[in-house]
Design a protein around this motif. Structure first.
Motif, PDB file in Angstrom:
ATOM      1  N   PRO A  15       0.840  -1.191   0.000  1.00  0.00           N
ATOM      2  CA  PRO A  15       0.000   0.000   0.000  1.00  0.00           C
ATOM      3  C   PRO A  15       0.877   1.243   0.000  1.00  0.00           C
ATOM      4  N   PRO A  16       0.321   2.374  -0.453  1.00  0.00           N
ATOM      5  CA  PRO A  16       1.105   3.608  -0.462  1.00  0.00           C
ATOM      6  C   PRO A  16       1.642   3.932   0.935  1.00  0.00           C
ATOM      7  N   LEU A  17       2.811   4.542   0.971  1.00  0.00           N
ATOM      8  CA  LEU A  17       3.393   4.932   2.251  1.00  0.00           C
ATOM      9  C   LEU A  17       2.584   6.053   2.887  1.00  0.00           C
ATOM     10  N   THR A  18       2.468   6.015   4.188  1.00  0.00           N
ATOM     11  CA  THR A  18       1.789   7.084   4.922  1.00  0.00           C
ATOM     12  C   THR A  18       2.804   8.162   5.288  1.00  0.00           C
ATOM     13  N   MET A  51      -5.179  17.714   5.707  1.00  0.00           N
ATOM     14  CA  MET A  51      -4.350  17.391   4.547  1.00  0.00           C
ATOM     15  C   MET A  51      -3.725  16.023   4.795  1.00  0.00           C
ATOM     16  N   ARG A  52      -3.996  15.080   3.917  1.00  0.00           N
ATOM     17  CA  ARG A  52      -3.437  13.733   4.025  1.00  0.00           C
ATOM     18  C   ARG A  52      -2.428  13.546   2.905  1.00  0.00           C
ATOM     19  N   LYS A  53      -1.181  13.184   3.260  1.00  0.00           N
ATOM     20  CA  LYS A  53      -0.138  12.945   2.273  1.00  0.00           C
ATOM     21  C   LYS A  53       0.218  11.467   2.259  1.00  0.00           C
ATOM     22  N   THR A  54       0.348  10.932   1.046  1.00  0.00           N
ATOM     23  CA  THR A  54       0.780   9.553   0.852  1.00  0.00           C
ATOM     24  C   THR A  54       1.831   9.529  -0.254  1.00  0.00           C
ATOM     25  N   ALA A  55       2.580   8.443  -0.306  1.00  0.00           N
ATOM     26  CA  ALA A  55       3.595   8.260  -1.348  1.00  0.00           C
ATOM     27  C   ALA A  55       3.316   6.930  -2.044  1.00  0.00           C
ATOM     28  N   PRO A  56       2.681   6.972  -3.228  1.00  0.00           N
ATOM     29  CA  PRO A  56       2.332   5.741  -3.932  1.00  0.00           C
ATOM     30  C   PRO A  56       3.386   5.229  -4.907  1.00  0.00           C
ATOM     31  N   ALA A  57       4.519   5.948  -5.081  1.00  0.00           N
ATOM     32  CA  ALA A  57       5.488   5.503  -6.077  1.00  0.00           C
ATOM     33  C   ALA A  57       6.870   6.120  -5.865  1.00  0.00           C
ATOM     34  N   LEU A  58       7.876   5.420  -6.396  1.00  0.00           N
ATOM     35  CA  LEU A  58       9.230   5.945  -6.540  1.00  0.00           C
ATOM     36  C   LEU A  58       9.372   6.447  -7.964  1.00  0.00           C
ATOM     37  N   VAL A  59       9.968   7.602  -8.147  1.00  0.00           N
ATOM     38  CA  VAL A  59      10.155   8.195  -9.474  1.00  0.00           C
ATOM     39  C   VAL A  59      11.586   8.731  -9.577  1.00  0.00           C
ATOM     40  N   PRO A  60      12.049   9.034 -10.804  1.00  0.00           N
ATOM     41  CA  PRO A  60      13.373   9.650 -10.943  1.00  0.00           C
ATOM     42  C   PRO A  60      13.412  10.985 -10.192  1.00  0.00           C
ATOM     43  N   SER A  61      14.555  11.306  -9.626  1.00  0.00           N
ATOM     44  CA  SER A  61      14.666  12.546  -8.854  1.00  0.00           C
ATOM     45  C   SER A  61      14.616  13.800  -9.713  1.00  0.00           C
ATOM     46  N   ALA A  78      15.446   2.041  -0.953  1.00  0.00           N
ATOM     47  CA  ALA A  78      14.043   2.385  -0.676  1.00  0.00           C
ATOM     48  C   ALA A  78      13.235   1.141  -0.341  1.00  0.00           C
ATOM     49  N   ILE A  79      13.448   0.072  -1.079  1.00  0.00           N
ATOM     50  CA  ILE A  79      12.738  -1.186  -0.802  1.00  0.00           C
ATOM     51  C   ILE A  79      13.047  -1.650   0.614  1.00  0.00           C
ATOM     52  N   ASP A  80      14.315  -1.603   0.974  1.00  0.00           N
ATOM     53  CA  ASP A  80      14.737  -2.055   2.308  1.00  0.00           C
ATOM     54  C   ASP A  80      14.229  -1.128   3.421  1.00  0.00           C
ATOM     55  N   ALA A  81      14.061   0.154   3.106  1.00  0.00           N
ATOM     56  CA  ALA A  81      13.649   1.133   4.117  1.00  0.00           C
ATOM     57  C   ALA A  81      12.182   1.020   4.503  1.00  0.00           C
ATOM     58  N   PHE A  82      11.376   0.390   3.640  1.00  0.00           N
ATOM     59  CA  PHE A  82       9.939   0.342   3.891  1.00  0.00           C
ATOM     60  C   PHE A  82       9.419  -1.102   3.832  1.00  0.00           C
ATOM     61  N   PRO A  83       9.761  -1.920   4.828  1.00  0.00           N
ATOM     62  CA  PRO A  83       9.265  -3.305   4.834  1.00  0.00           C
ATOM     63  C   PRO A  83       7.747  -3.324   4.974  1.00  0.00           C
ATOM     64  N   GLY A  84       7.135  -4.365   4.452  1.00  0.00           N
ATOM     65  CA  GLY A  84       5.683  -4.481   4.525  1.00  0.00           C
ATOM     66  C   GLY A  84       4.985  -3.862   3.337  1.00  0.00           C
ATOM     67  N   HIS A  85       5.744  -3.310   2.403  1.00  0.00           N
ATOM     68  CA  HIS A  85       5.184  -2.712   1.193  1.00  0.00           C
ATOM     69  C   HIS A  85       5.714  -3.474  -0.022  1.00  0.00           C
ATOM     70  N   THR A  86       4.923  -3.529  -1.074  1.00  0.00           N
ATOM     71  CA  THR A  86       5.313  -4.207  -2.304  1.00  0.00           C
ATOM     72  C   THR A  86       5.661  -3.163  -3.352  1.00  0.00           C
TER      73      THR A  86
END
Length: 124
Positions: A15-18, A51-61, A78-86
């Motif tokens: 799920p998107p990051l909170t 205001m609710r902020k979420t992060a649904p994706a990684l993109v180029p900087s 990034a994958i390692d920093a956020f376990p529990g997300h696909t």
């Protein structure tokens, strides 16, 4: 000056990051080869608008070509920093030199660099 690469695409996060998960993350800024795409929406609550902020994706900087020397490592970080997300999807990359094409894909929780195979058609 350095060798620059154009990077396009995104890697989705489910799920998107909170906000709580990413607010202090280095991926919320342009310091690494990838960053979080942050979306904000206003939600009505009993106390007023929130205001609710979420992060649904990684993109180029960056939108223009840049020195993407650590792109694969930063996606993995990034994958390692956020376990529990696909993480799914890909980043398409094209270097300055003719034929320098590659991708970063996520397979089984691992970021991988994939290069294309060029095959000449059979000649008659």
């Amino acid at each position: 000056m350095g060798y620059k690469t154009s990077v396009d695409g995104e890697i989705t996060i489910q799920p998107p990051l909170t906000w709580r998960e990413f607010k202090d993350s280095p991926f919320a800024a342009d310091d690494l080869d990838v960053k979080l795409r942050v979306e904000a929406e206003t939600v009505d609550t009993d106390e007023g608008p929130l205001m609710r902020k979420t992060a649904p994706a990684l993109v180029p900087s960056w939108s223009e070509a840049y020195k993407a020397y650590n792109l694969v490592a930063h996606v993995q970080k990034a994958i390692d920093a956020f376990p529990g997300h696909t993480f799914t999807g890909r980043l398409d990359c094209e270097g300055e030199e003719n034929g320098d094409l590659w991708r970063v894909v996520v397979r089984d929780g691992r970021a991988e660099k994939v290069t294309p195979r060029i095959v000449w058609p059979d000649e008659d």
